[in-house]
Design an enzyme around this catalytic site. Structure first.
Site, mmCIF file in Angstrom:
data_model
loop_
_atom_site.group_PDB
_atom_site.id
_atom_site.type_symbol
_atom_site.label_atom_id
_atom_site.label_comp_id
_atom_site.label_asym_id
_atom_site.label_seq_id
_atom_site.Cartn_x
_atom_site.Cartn_y
_atom_site.Cartn_z
ATOM 1 N N GLU A 49 24.977 70.494 -68.629
ATOM 2 C CA GLU A 49 26.150 70.046 -69.381
ATOM 3 C C GLU A 49 26.156 70.796 -70.700
ATOM 4 O O GLU A 49 25.170 70.801 -71.431
ATOM 5 C CB GLU A 49 26.061 68.548 -69.683
ATOM 6 C CG GLU A 49 26.329 67.663 -68.487
ATOM 7 C CD GLU A 49 26.171 66.183 -68.835
ATOM 8 O OE1 GLU A 49 26.043 65.387 -67.897
ATOM 9 O OE2 GLU A 49 26.143 65.851 -70.036
ATOM 10 N N ASP A 60 29.132 59.617 -79.788
ATOM 11 C CA ASP A 60 27.800 60.190 -79.923
ATOM 12 C C ASP A 60 27.056 59.669 -81.133
ATOM 13 O O ASP A 60 27.648 59.376 -82.168
ATOM 14 C CB ASP A 60 27.903 61.709 -80.009
ATOM 15 C CG ASP A 60 28.167 62.328 -78.645
ATOM 16 O OD1 ASP A 60 27.311 62.156 -77.762
ATOM 17 O OD2 ASP A 60 29.235 62.930 -78.470
ATOM 18 N N TYR A 174 29.310 59.614 -63.510
ATOM 19 C CA TYR A 174 28.332 59.608 -64.588
ATOM 20 C C TYR A 174 28.174 58.169 -65.055
ATOM 21 O O TYR A 174 29.112 57.590 -65.595
ATOM 22 C CB TYR A 174 28.837 60.496 -65.731
ATOM 23 C CG TYR A 174 27.836 60.757 -66.854
ATOM 24 C CD1 TYR A 174 27.150 59.718 -67.488
ATOM 25 C CD2 TYR A 174 27.595 62.051 -67.293
ATOM 26 C CE1 TYR A 174 26.251 59.973 -68.508
ATOM 27 C CE2 TYR A 174 26.702 62.312 -68.327
ATOM 28 C CZ TYR A 174 26.032 61.265 -68.931
ATOM 29 O OH TYR A 174 25.165 61.512 -69.947
#
Lengths: 273, 411
Positions: A49, A60, A174
């Site tokens: 990735e 994040d 995911y």
């Protein structure tokens, strides 16, 4: 068969989970980042990735935020990210590359042009964190171009939502192992294992697990239930340890990251199923 | 000939947005990480349940009147009007609300909603600190713990509001990432929410963010425009000819504009912060100098570079220092219903002083942007032109900022 499908098919034959690395494109600079990218498959990464740097990475934690800023400060942009993939593909035509990031840089590039250029560069899939199924405007263009659009499922995605998530998903699903941002809490192996049982009732796609996996031991634990294990913040943090006070790479920066990737891969590969 | 728009006046209303997925034209939407999506849908469901619920509305109206101090006056600024020699200028006195700004209208609505949803912890972002103070206030009132995210730069320039929030019992978390201002505070509040999904409610302070926030905040702030409409009719027997309001995210402007959107005779003018001047690049004028993009859960005009990276906004006013704007404003801009103009730091500081000396009212630096535009155009308008300026907040908090600015620009 796409590179992603081929990779999962061969993992199945080998009887093990895949190891997926995340690094940010252009962190800390183009030259260092390209070296890391070129070395990851050799260090045991089954898929890569590659983060598309963004000024405001809302999902994040501090490690990935800082890596995005380092990349931007060194002049990273979308053209450069795509060029990195093109260069990578000249020597590696098998390892899947998934671009991961936020929608605005893609939107600013031009959605259709981005999909076409990403495909031409040798990108295999996209993860766009802030495009939930409700805003699935990239799903059709990526499907038309033969790119996988990888959706995230999280601990908060209940059985009512999962059908909408898997409906347009391709490549793999995911699973975000924690309710939180990247690189903070540690993922709970048992909770993830039971979540995967639930997810597999909704999809036949392989499931990669990420967020909160920090050590070779964590990775090995997750590899028991997941089809692939993603490590990001911990790798990015290892990269940061190889920088000097001005965020310039020291001589051991690239090797430090690749060495850690090798340890993580060993962890994942230690589990056979 | 039959004109369908005449027989069905609401068919072409500007007040019907957004659609059910939260879009105003191409703007708005729900661009959030999957972890937040179920929560956003919960908030949407809960808000739809209460918005027309008589008991909820009565409870909110009760707090707005007895606690917040509504209705706020519509004040005829006689001296300023006479000095400028044109339009008759009225101030909608949102600065007289409890906590000193319009922000509390929305906080009161959202805390009542959060309580109905059974949430036990509140988070919020703040720029100038007014939304943080209003949030900390309602949290004190209802005994709910709250955490306020505030950029480190803003903490420094809005110290009195930081002290107020702490005194009210809020935890103030300094945000040092990015430009350490409002957008970064919003990033960190969203990160907190993702990590605390089960017990936490996020009180967004402006008409931005994922659907339903832009709509919900607008609805809670529309009390400003509803009152203005009624008060102007009582005072002058008709609607105003123009309404001027400042915009950062755009909640006070949306609140005063929305009830007038379908009255074509009412000119609606919003003032963005031009900072040191649009040409210098140091400004916060998303509509004048930005482009559509996606940030903080919605598609809207953003200050950004060619690569889609968000650029830093600049304004002397911390509350306008945001690189985006609410999605409904983006839509109203594109269709031309609202005029969007810009006012520099200097013009705002001049207006701050002029308003204080002429009317004895210290306007917030944010509101000073609206006052400045009124001062610019009022003189050229006829004496029977009725103009409303939204005095969105009081300016005591800005004394230091203005003093510093004057000292720096003395030579």
């Amino acid at each position: 068969m796409s590179r992603i499908a081929a990779k999962f098919a061969s993992l199945k034959k080998e009887g093990r989970a895949g190891f997926v690395t995340f690094v940010t494109a252009g962190d800390p600079d183009l030259a260092t980042s390209s070296k890391i990218l070129a070395g990851l498959a050799g260090a045991g990464a089954d898929m890569i990735e590659l983060g598309m740097p963004f000024s405001d990475p809302m999902a994040d934690g501090p490690a990935v935020q800082a890596s995005s800023l380092r990349a931007l400060n060194s002049g990273a942009n979308m053209k450069q990210t795509l060029a990195m993939v093109r260069t990578f593909r000249q020597s590696d035509d098998a390892t899947p590359i998934i671009l991961m990031g936020y929608f605005n840089p893609i939107y600013a590039y031009g959605t259709d042009k981005f999909v076409a250029d990403a495909k031409a560069a040798g990108v295999d899939g996209l993860i766009v964190v802030d495009l939930p199924p409700e805003e699935s405007e990239l799903s059709k263009p990526t499907a038309d171009a033969g790119l996988d659009f990888i959706f995230l499922a999280t601990p908060t995605s209940d059985d009512k939502r999962l059908p909408a998530i898997v409906k347009h998903a391709s490549g793999f699903l995911y699973y975000v192992a924690i309710a939180g941002i990247t690189g903070t809490r540690s993922a709970d192996t048992d909770a993830v294992a039971s979540a995967l049982v639930r997810l597999r009732k909704h999809t036949k796609l392989p499931i990669a697990v990420g967020f909160g996996i920090k050590t070779p031991e964590n990775a090995a634990q997750m590899a028991k239930s997941a089809d692939a294990v993603v490590v990001g913040s911990a790798l990015v943090e290892k990269l940061r340890e190889g920088l000097d006070a001005n965020d310039r790479p020291t001589a051991s920066c690239v090797d430090g990251v690749l060495e850690f990737a090798r340890d993580l891969a060993k962890g994942v590969r230690s589990v056979s199923k | 000939m039959n004109n369908p728009s005449q027989t069905l006046p609401l068919a072409n209303s500007f007040r019907n947005g957004p659609d059910e997925t939260g879009h105003f034209g191409i703007y708005g939407g729900r661009y959030v990480a999957e972890t937040l999506m179920p929560l956003i849908l919960d908030v949407d469901r809960a808000y739809n349940e209460v918005k027309d619920d008589t008991a909820f509305r009565a409870e909110l109206a009760g707090y707005l009147s007895s606690y917040v101090g509504r209705p706020t006056p519509l004040y005829y600024a006689k001296r300023m009007s006479e000095k400028l020699g044109g339009a008759k200028i009225f101030f909608k006195r949102e600065d007289l609300n409890h906590t000193g700004a319009h922000k509390v209208n929305n906080c009161m609505g959202q805390i009542l909603l959060a309580r109905r949803m059974g949430k036990t912890r509140i988070i919020a972002e703040t720029g100038a600190g007014m939304h943080g103070v209003a949030t900390a206030t309602v949290c004190a009132l209802f005994d709910v713990p709250c955490t306020i995210y505030m950029g480190a730069t803003d903490i420094e320039r809005q110290a009195p509001n930081v002290m107020r929030m702490k005194m009210l019992g809020a935890e103030v978390k300094p945000v040092t990432s990015g430009s350490a201002t409002l957008k970064d505070a919003m990033n960190d509040a969203l990160r907190d929410w993702v990590a605390n999904v089960s017990d936490t409610y996020y009180i967004i302070g402006t008409v931005a963010g994922p659907h339903p926030y832009p709509t919900m905040v607008r609805d809670f702030q529309s009390v400003i425009g509803d009152e203005t409409r009624k008060q102007m009719q009582e005072l002058e027997g008709r609607l105003p000819d123009s309404v001027v309001a400042c915009i950062g995210g755009g909640s006070n402007a949306m609140g005063i504009f929305h009830p007038f959107l379908d009255d074509p005779s009412v000119r609606l003018i919003a003032t963005e912060a031009a900072g040191e001047g649009i040409e210098t690049g140091k400004h916060a004028a998303s509509l004048s100098a930005g482009a559509p993009g996606v940030l903080h859960g919605n598609r809207t005009y953003l200050l950004q570079d060619a690569d889609g990276q968000i650029t830093e906004a600049h304004s002397i006013s911390a509350g306008l220092d945001y690189p985006g704007i609410g999605p409904e404003h983006s839509w109203l801009h594109d269709i031309g219903r609202v005029e969007y103009v810009s006012i520099t730091d200097k013009e705002a500081v001049d207006a701050y002083q002029a308003c204080t000396r002429t009317e004895g009212i210290i306007p917030a630096l944010e509101s000073s942007h609206a006052v400045a535009h009124a001062m610019k155009i009022a003189g050229s308008l006829p004496k029977d032109h009725l103009m409303v300026v939204n005095m969105s907040g009081r300016g005591d908090k800005d004394l230091d900022s203005v003093g510093r600015w004057l000292a720096d620009h003395d030579s």
